[in-house]
Scaffold this motif. Sequence first.
Motif, PDB file in Angstrom:
ATOM      1  N   SER A   1       0.820  -1.211   0.000  1.00 18.78           N
ATOM      2  CA  SER A   1       0.000   0.000   0.000  1.00 18.78           C
ATOM      3  C   SER A   1       0.856   1.263   0.000  1.00 18.78           C
ATOM      4  O   SER A   1       0.454   2.297  -0.554  1.00 18.78           O
TER       5      SER A   1
ATOM      6  N   PHE B   1      -3.992  -0.324  -3.210  1.00 17.41           N
ATOM      7  CA  PHE B   1      -4.311  -1.421  -2.297  1.00 17.41           C
ATOM      8  C   PHE B   1      -4.535  -0.850  -0.898  1.00 17.41           C
ATOM      9  O   PHE B   1      -4.212   0.284  -0.618  1.00 17.41           O
ATOM     10  N   GLY B   2      -5.067  -1.654  -0.023  1.00 16.65           N
ATOM     11  CA  GLY B   2      -5.287  -1.200   1.343  1.00 16.65           C
ATOM     12  C   GLY B   2      -6.758  -0.969   1.618  1.00 16.65           C
ATOM     13  O   GLY B   2      -7.613  -1.057   0.732  1.00 16.65           O
TER      14      GLY B   2
ATOM     15  N   TYR C   1       1.468   4.110   7.813  1.00 18.72           N
ATOM     16  CA  TYR C   1       1.944   2.816   7.312  1.00 18.72           C
ATOM     17  C   TYR C   1       3.379   2.545   7.749  1.00 18.72           C
ATOM     18  O   TYR C   1       3.718   1.433   8.158  1.00 18.72           O
TER      19      TYR C   1
END
Length: 296
Positions: A50, A57-58, A75
């Motif tokens: 991500s 994504f994520g 993150y």
Amino acid sequence: MNRSDVLKRIQKDVSKLSAVHAPEYRYIPLHQKPSPSVSRMKKVMELLRSLVFPGFFGEEQEIKEESLPYYIGVYMEEIYDLLLEQIGCSLQFDDRQAESSSIKDYASELAVTFIDEIPKLKYLLSTDVKAMLDGDPAAKNVSEVIFCYPAIFAMLYQRAAHVLYKLGIPVLPRMITEMAHSKTGIDIHPGAEIGEYFGIDHGTGVVIGQTAIIGKHVRIYQGVTLGAKNFVLDEHGLPLDVPRHPIIEDNVTIYSNTSVLGRVTIGKGSVIGGNIWLTHSVAPNSKVLQSGVVEG
């Protein structure tokens, strides 16, 4: 058979399996230290994915440019916390570190060093996306490549694992590449050194060994093996960890189901055809076909 007889039989096997020092079990020791977690390392790689491919994504449905620094910070902090724990567990497999009282400080230093490498990882993955886009007419745009191409998934995992491998961290690098191997069928050892703009078309069955060195703008196809021809053994008959896989120079293409074996060099600009067993070096700008070698 009644329950009492079953339990007696079980107890006999319990006694056998509890004899961890029995000679027949000598290659399976009792591991009494914290072990790395596959699920936690999977989470590390999901966060890294991500981070490298923001918005693709994520859990977040949409990340705007102005909120990107916030998500990157979150993150990275999560990756650090997970890696701190997992590196600490993996160092238990290193006898030199396992008894150290400063193992947490060392794990912290290694985790931060990995974090520092993420911008470079993102750059390298960007070149891999470009290589895939340029080498496949079926690829319509970078988003399709990032979302759909197994080579990008495999290279994210291998390049991240390679950083951990170079830091001397036990176990975790191999765990990461085996995650990608099981998902994509692409088996790249974390020790392999791979340059910019690396393209793998289709990918299933690709195998790249530990000491392979791959230059820039190299492209390989499904079923290609960059492997060892044989092993050098020590005085006890055990294989030595020495360079034994191919060197692939810049701008080389290797077509499907070809095996290049041993510490040979494929010169820059060469093309290796499909279904070939190659165990010797090739001069730059050569073409190797089933009918023979045409040197450039």
